[in-house]
Design a protein around this motif. Structure first.
Motif, mmCIF file in Angstrom:
data_model
loop_
_atom_site.group_PDB
_atom_site.id
_atom_site.type_symbol
_atom_site.label_atom_id
_atom_site.label_comp_id
_atom_site.label_asym_id
_atom_site.label_seq_id
_atom_site.Cartn_x
_atom_site.Cartn_y
_atom_site.Cartn_z
ATOM 1 N N UNK A 238 0.833 -1.201 0.000
ATOM 2 C CA UNK A 238 0.000 0.000 0.000
ATOM 3 C C UNK A 238 0.869 1.253 0.000
ATOM 4 N N UNK A 239 0.577 2.146 -0.921
ATOM 5 C CA UNK A 239 1.302 3.409 -1.019
ATOM 6 C C UNK A 239 0.466 4.557 -0.478
ATOM 7 N N UNK A 240 -0.827 4.521 -0.729
ATOM 8 C CA UNK A 240 -1.731 5.575 -0.264
ATOM 9 C C UNK A 240 -2.925 4.956 0.465
ATOM 10 N N UNK A 241 -3.675 5.816 1.134
ATOM 11 C CA UNK A 241 -4.883 5.370 1.831
ATOM 12 C C UNK A 241 -5.881 4.759 0.847
ATOM 13 N N UNK A 242 -5.926 5.321 -0.353
ATOM 14 C CA UNK A 242 -6.865 4.830 -1.362
ATOM 15 C C UNK A 242 -6.516 3.409 -1.811
ATOM 16 N N UNK A 243 -5.242 3.043 -1.698
ATOM 17 C CA UNK A 243 -4.842 1.667 -1.988
ATOM 18 C C UNK A 243 -5.163 0.755 -0.810
ATOM 19 N N UNK B 37 -7.352 0.924 1.897
ATOM 20 C CA UNK B 37 -8.730 0.596 2.286
ATOM 21 C C UNK B 37 -9.325 -0.526 1.443
ATOM 22 N N UNK B 38 -9.353 -0.388 0.118
ATOM 23 C CA UNK B 38 -9.927 -1.488 -0.676
ATOM 24 C C UNK B 38 -9.092 -2.763 -0.598
ATOM 25 N N UNK B 39 -7.777 -2.624 -0.417
ATOM 26 C CA UNK B 39 -6.915 -3.799 -0.320
ATOM 27 C C UNK B 39 -7.223 -4.625 0.913
ATOM 28 N N UNK B 40 -7.392 -3.958 2.052
ATOM 29 C CA UNK B 40 -7.699 -4.653 3.311
ATOM 30 C C UNK B 40 -9.087 -5.285 3.244
ATOM 31 N N UNK B 41 -10.052 -4.540 2.702
ATOM 32 C CA UNK B 41 -11.419 -5.053 2.599
ATOM 33 C C UNK B 41 -11.470 -6.258 1.656
ATOM 34 N N UNK B 42 -10.726 -6.208 0.555
ATOM 35 C CA UNK B 42 -10.723 -7.321 -0.397
ATOM 36 C C UNK B 42 -10.112 -8.579 0.216
ATOM 37 N N UNK B 43 -9.095 -8.409 1.043
ATOM 38 C CA UNK B 43 -8.416 -9.558 1.618
ATOM 39 C C UNK B 43 -9.123 -10.090 2.874
ATOM 40 N N UNK B 44 -9.547 -9.181 3.751
ATOM 41 C CA UNK B 44 -10.082 -9.589 5.053
ATOM 42 C C UNK B 44 -11.545 -9.222 5.268
ATOM 43 N N UNK B 45 -12.157 -8.518 4.312
ATOM 44 C CA UNK B 45 -13.529 -8.070 4.515
ATOM 45 C C UNK B 45 -13.570 -6.813 5.382
ATOM 46 N N UNK B 46 -14.773 -6.299 5.587
ATOM 47 C CA UNK B 46 -14.919 -5.093 6.412
ATOM 48 C C UNK B 46 -14.433 -5.311 7.838
ATOM 49 N N UNK B 47 -14.590 -6.556 8.316
ATOM 50 C CA UNK B 47 -14.147 -6.850 9.672
ATOM 51 C C UNK B 47 -12.641 -6.666 9.808
ATOM 52 N N UNK B 48 -11.902 -6.745 8.673
ATOM 53 C CA UNK B 48 -10.459 -6.558 8.715
ATOM 54 C C UNK B 48 -10.056 -5.164 9.165
ATOM 55 N N UNK B 49 -10.910 -4.190 8.916
ATOM 56 C CA UNK B 49 -10.621 -2.822 9.341
ATOM 57 C C UNK B 49 -10.722 -2.672 10.859
ATOM 58 N N UNK B 50 -11.409 -3.622 11.508
ATOM 59 C CA UNK B 50 -11.593 -3.539 12.956
ATOM 60 C C UNK B 50 -10.876 -4.660 13.696
ATOM 61 N N UNK B 51 -9.932 -5.337 13.036
ATOM 62 C CA UNK B 51 -9.179 -6.376 13.731
ATOM 63 C C UNK B 51 -8.335 -5.728 14.829
ATOM 64 N N UNK B 52 -8.356 -6.340 16.014
ATOM 65 C CA UNK B 52 -7.640 -5.774 17.159
ATOM 66 C C UNK B 52 -8.454 -4.777 17.946
ATOM 67 N N UNK B 53 -9.712 -4.562 17.534
ATOM 68 C CA UNK B 53 -10.531 -3.565 18.221
ATOM 69 C C UNK B 53 -10.842 -3.981 19.659
ATOM 70 N N UNK B 54 -11.067 -5.308 19.877
ATOM 71 C CA UNK B 54 -11.396 -5.786 21.226
ATOM 72 C C UNK B 54 -10.283 -5.505 22.224
#
Length: 379
Positions: free
Chosen positions: A304-309, A311-328
């Motif tokens: 990833x070089x930019x935020x625009x890369x 966000x979709x990269x994490x969602x594609x690999x891990x789904x939306x839940x990937x953005x909240x991994x480690x939240x607990x």
């Protein structure tokens, strides 16, 4: 002419003087002429010039400070004492909650590391906790904590002073700070402190999640040799974008909720604790995805070089839940972190206030003794 050099007209009551039945007044003689000839005067009062007494003249003596050691704290500059309080509170909170923070970092970056190492893509909180203990032992839970503690001291100081400075800058003409102004001050303070201490945050992440490193200096030398100076600021963009709303929302919610409480509750430590937890929870829920993006952009070999890369990269690999991994674990550490920080800071602030009060009490006592002594001597 300064206040210290101004003349003061002092009137003193003459004990036992009855204006209706007074004897012949004592003549007040003074030498006014070079030849020494005295001039006879019949007035009751004399006017003299008096310099302002130095406040330090009444300050507690060394023996008094030994008898009242708490008053010694008042000798420290207040800003320095509050800075030390914030630093101690921040370092204590980070050290106690370091295991949860280490687990959070592993959960946030596991998807990226798994793709590089061929491991499975997702692990849970319990699995991450067990993995650290099994592979690294008890010390593993505090791996990377030293640079975090080193970082939190200047980070807290810069954020504190920057927030106060920006609040003055964003005040309206009436001297009041609006909600927008409070949000802007918090956002600018967060970005300023993040930019100043960002390299330490990158070093802390690398030390915490990449195997083979034992010291922060080892990580720094390797990064400089293999990736260049720019690697110390990888992910700065999402960090600034993420910290700005986080600090803005956190500070603003805290101030507004605290002000909305009845006055008798506003100064209680328990109220500060609950308010801080509410504000931190709201801010964390809103801004956590940006923190995950930031962590993955800080990793070695990140695609990833930019935020625009990212966000979709994490969602594609891990789904939306990937953005909240480690939240607990991040949410779980908020409670002890806020508790320790606020309790320590409030305790030191009360200590400073008590020290100032005791110092002033001793000073006032010394002043009264001096005035009584002067009165007894007829001065």
């Amino acid at each position: 002419m300064t206040d210290n050099n101004r003349a003061k007209l002092v009137w003193r009551k003459i004990p036992g003087l009855d204006p209706d039945n007074s004897p012949e007044p004592v003549q007040c003689r003074t030498k006014l002429f070079p030849n020494g000839r005295n001039v006879r005067r019949s007035n009751f009062a004399c006017v003299s010039l008096a310099e302002k007494r130095d406040e330090k003249e009444f300050s507690p003596s060394f023996d008094q400070l030994l008898k009242h050691p708490l008053a010694m704290v008042a000798l420290l500059p207040k800003d320095a004492a509050l800075f030390a309080a914030g630093a101690i509170a921040g370092a204590s909170a980070k050290t106690v909650t370091a295991p949860l923070d280490r687990i959070k970092l592993l959960l946030q970056t596991h998807g990226l590391r798994a793709g590089q190492e061929g491991a499975k893509k997702a692990i849970g909180f319990a699995e991450a906790f067990t993995l650290i203990g099994k592979e690294e032992g008890l010390k593993g839970y505090w791996k990377g904590n030293l640079p975090q503690v080193i970082r939190i001291i200047p980070y807290s100081a810069v954020q504190l002073f920057a927030y106060e400075t920006y609040k003055k800058l964003f005040r309206g003409k009436d001297g009041e700070l609006s909600v927008i102004g409070r949000l802007a001050a918090g956002a600018c303070a967060g970005m300023t402190s993040t930019f100043v201490t960002y390299p330490l945050d990158v070093l802390r992440l690398r030390l915490a999640v990449e195997p083979g490193y034992k010291t922060m200096s080892e990580v720094a030398i390797n990064m400089m040799r293999e990736e260049g100076f720019a690697s110390f600021y990888n992910g700065l963009g999402p960090s600034l974008i993420g910290i700005a709303p986080y600090i803005a929302v956190n500070f603003c919610v805290f101030d507004l909720v605290k002000k909305s409480l009845p006055e008798k509750y506003q100064k209680k430590t328990e109220s500060s604790l609950v308010t801080a937890l509410v504000s931190a929870s709201v801010a964390t829920l809103m801004c956590y995805p940006l923190d995950t993006v930031r962590r993955q952009m800080q990793m070695r070999g990140t695609p990833y070089v930019t935020i625009l890369d990212a966000f979709p990269g994490i969602v594609a690999r891990d789904g939306l839940v990937g953005l909240y991994r480690g939240f607990l674990p991040n949410a779980l550490k908020t409670l002890p972190n806020s508790s320790i920080r606020l309790t320590t800071f409030d305790t030191v602030k009360r200590l400073i206030a008590a020290a100032e009060k005791e110092f002033e009490s001793i000073t006032e006592g010394n002043r009264k003794k001096q005035e009584q002594s002067s009165s007894d001597n007829g001065i």
